[in-house]
Enzyme design. Structure first.
Site, short mmCIF file in Angstrom:
data_model
loop_
_atom_site.label_atom_id
_atom_site.label_comp_id
_atom_site.label_asym_id
_atom_site.label_seq_id
_atom_site.Cartn_x
_atom_site.Cartn_y
_atom_site.Cartn_z
N ASN C 6 1.69 6.64 1.12
CA ASN C 6 2.52 6.33 -0.03
C ASN C 6 3.35 5.09 0.28
O ASN C 6 4.20 5.11 1.17
CB ASN C 6 3.41 7.55 -0.32
CG ASN C 6 4.36 7.33 -1.48
OD1 ASN C 6 4.35 6.29 -2.11
ND2 ASN C 6 5.19 8.33 -1.74
N LEU C 7 3.13 4.03 -0.47
CA LEU C 7 3.87 2.78 -0.20
C LEU C 7 5.24 2.75 -0.87
O LEU C 7 6.02 1.81 -0.66
CB LEU C 7 3.06 1.56 -0.68
CG LEU C 7 1.66 1.39 -0.06
CD1 LEU C 7 1.06 0.06 -0.53
CD2 LEU C 7 1.72 1.45 1.46
N LYS C 8 5.51 3.77 -1.68
CA LYS C 8 6.82 3.85 -2.37
C LYS C 8 7.18 2.48 -2.98
O LYS C 8 6.30 1.81 -3.53
CB LYS C 8 7.90 4.35 -1.40
CG LYS C 8 7.58 5.73 -0.84
CD LYS C 8 8.74 6.32 -0.07
CE LYS C 8 8.43 7.76 0.34
NZ LYS C 8 9.61 8.41 0.96
N HIS C 85 6.61 13.89 -7.10
CA HIS C 85 7.11 13.57 -5.76
C HIS C 85 8.62 13.85 -5.71
O HIS C 85 9.30 13.76 -6.72
CB HIS C 85 6.83 12.09 -5.47
CG HIS C 85 7.13 11.70 -4.06
ND1 HIS C 85 8.40 11.38 -3.63
CD2 HIS C 85 6.34 11.61 -2.97
CE1 HIS C 85 8.36 11.10 -2.33
NE2 HIS C 85 7.13 11.22 -1.91
N GLU C 133 6.72 19.48 0.57
CA GLU C 133 7.68 18.52 1.12
C GLU C 133 8.95 19.28 1.48
O GLU C 133 9.93 19.24 0.74
CB GLU C 133 8.06 17.49 0.06
CG GLU C 133 6.92 16.68 -0.52
CD GLU C 133 7.39 15.82 -1.69
OE1 GLU C 133 7.86 16.39 -2.69
OE2 GLU C 133 7.28 14.60 -1.60
N ILE C 138 11.71 16.05 5.08
CA ILE C 138 11.77 14.78 4.36
C ILE C 138 12.71 13.83 5.09
O ILE C 138 13.78 14.22 5.51
CB ILE C 138 12.23 14.99 2.90
CG1 ILE C 138 11.12 15.69 2.11
CG2 ILE C 138 12.59 13.66 2.26
CD1 ILE C 138 11.46 15.95 0.66
N GLY C 173 7.17 15.01 7.37
CA GLY C 173 7.25 15.39 8.78
C GLY C 173 6.09 14.90 9.63
O GLY C 173 5.89 15.37 10.75
N ALA C 194 4.50 7.97 4.62
CA ALA C 194 4.94 6.74 3.96
C ALA C 194 5.40 5.74 5.00
O ALA C 194 4.61 4.90 5.45
CB ALA C 194 6.06 7.06 2.97
#
Lengths: 214, 214, 214, 214
Positions: C6-8, C85, C133, C138, C173, C194
């Site tokens: 995930n590149l956020k 998310h 998550e 997180i 994690g 990420a």
């Protein structure tokens, strides 16, 4: 100066704070109101203290399950309402609609915002007052007396540039009587505070300190 | 006049509309932009048309999964962005933050709102322009040419009272070249439209009609 | 195992990460996908890497300005999408509608949630997978390998009790190849990560480490 | 059967409806509750009727201005709460947290949802009951007695497949005693209704009709 004590969802006794606020207001002549949760408005208003809602919904009567109708909080005894508190940010369109809903129900309105640009925007919606809650001051580690004084004066200027009839309250950074005087000197005509009274061991003493310099 | 064609989530061919808009803009000398969804910005911008995002998120780089970063739409080719469209209403604080995020990314900003009070509020946030979307005109059954002209002039006055440098666009009720001229006469310096072009059998002809009176 | 990066809204170069992910997937035979922002899907997908959206909106074609249409991200090259998310929590009804919208557009779906009860609820909406998550994990200070292993196994059990066909991914994690193996041993069939890749000085090396133990 | 009368934000007299509900419950032996707005809970509960909140917030005590704290509505006299009503849709994570907050405060919980998939998801969050509000039935033009009976039985099956201990209520399409019997025959153990009682000229007569067939 107007002192508005926001009880948030604190585990305080709302009647104890309300009674103290009513008494200190009577003794000092300073206007003091208490803002409990919606479910507590009726019993808080029964003490005789000026009572404000923490929020009203942007709707009138109708199919709006779970909303906080302005008319219902007014019937329960509220005389005013906060809107757009930093813990309850609203859509611009909903602030506008909620201000009008509150006015229809006869409630005084105070729209919160956290910088001069947003204070100007809030003032354009024609509430009775706006409250500036600078992020630097929220949470109470810094008092308005020690922070950059421009924080409040810029908000006063921003509101005044849009609508001079809108009062500006200081919405954060207040816990002592000195802070109240400082806020007044910076142009605020009211203050919002919460934990300083609601979480105080002795709410009456806290309120007496707040009004001492007025 | 600035003509901004919002493609919404319509099942149109964004490249066909973009190409037509680019050509009509070149031929007429009128400024025309197309606003596709974020995932289509890159291919729309590749046509050479002025491209706008429909929205950017009130955040910068960071842990914001699912956001529409202003820098990312700018990198994809957008030159401006709508904010707070009636189909995508935002919190006041988020409009403020998104306007600033867009400016940091070099995007022009247009904040939508649906009555003069909200237009004044939007102008206080210092976007480049505001667009008034009167509920009477949204959906297109009534054109601005036949509606109460006060709808647009009141918005122009409200924005001007707060910040004279903010342009006012007419955000609804436009489908013909006559409507564009009417909007211009009422003080708007741009128009937003959507289905009149995006759903037209012949987008190029629709655009040519829109600019015919300018 | 499926590795989803995930590149956020990170300030990384999406093409660099995408290229590395494509190459490591080819060399290792491990399925790896990259999830960029909507405006970057087209250029990321052009690298040949499996591309996922970070979110799609709960609507089809129509008047939905600012939405992220499932069909549009699919057209841009996405093959799947995250939903709900932790940085983009959705209404229950909207997750349901968005899963169905994604399926109509041919996208694989992964619904995130942060405890076993919510994982069960997410599984009831019939996505292809769910990702747990846990708030404890997180942010990445604790790896799933050192945390209470019940966190993942309880999620696997909760999903399986509702719908055995739904895959369970470990959504936090994970930063090393050991973590991936631990997650696999606990019953996860995929992982979301990420910053471990997106913010790595050498994304390719980070990916090679992640797949090393598989 | 449990009959829950949702007063929404209707312009009715909540005390009149509450008194009628209390009396009809006593006379018929049928469980009947009334769900007013938060600001009216205290006065409604004072009538002796079983009182439910329309919503509680997903938080405990703390800095949550404008929230509807579960403990506060319980202190005001509520014994249960609706959650995620179709007019007040919540995030999945917030439904989970609000169910747990309500349970901590000793409130019974009913989570609304509008199709069998969402009913299964709601049941996975372990409320005491779920209420199916099929869009076909909301608004009351169609009664559950004439609609496709699968609407309710599918919801009963979906909830039972996830957690057999969760009751299923029929959340729309009820206005007469015949509708109540039909809902019961389809497997519902309770019904939600609103305008059929709250807007009736004679709420007592409406309630007497609803329980007549039980």
């Amino acid at each position: 100066m107007f002192i508005l004590v926001n009880l948030k969802a604190y585990p305080c006794d709302p009647i104890e704070v309300a009674t103290a606020a009513r008494d200190v207001a009577e003794e000092s002549g300073v206007r003091i109101a208490v803002s409990p949760q919606a479910a507590q408005i009726e019993s808080v208003a029964d003490t005789g203290v000026e009572t404000w809602a923490q929020h009203v919904s942007p709707n009138g009567h109708g199919s709006f399950t779970g909303s906080t109708l302005a008319e219902a909080v007014a019937d329960a005894g509220a005389e005013g309402t906060l809107l757009n508190h930093s813990e309850n940010r609203l859509k611009l369109a909903d602030i506008d609609t909620a201000v009008k809903a509150a006015e229809r129900a006869g409630l005084e309105t105070c729209v919160c915002a956290n910088n001069p640009d947003q204070i100007g925007a809030a003032a354009a919606l024609k509430p009775d007052s706006v409250a500036v809650e600078p992020p630097e001051l929220i949470g109470g580690d810094v008092s308005v007396a020690t922070a950059d004084p421009d924080i409040v004066t810029d908000a006063v200027d921003a509101a005044g540039a849009v609508d001079e009839s809108v009062d500006v309250y200081c919405g954060a950074g207040i816990s002592t009587g000195d802070d109240v005087v400082t806020a007044q000197d910076l142009g605020a005509t009211g203050i919002l505070l919460a934990s300083g009274v609601a979480k105080a061991d002795d709410p009456r003493a806290a309120l007496e300190d707040l009004v001492a310099g007025l």
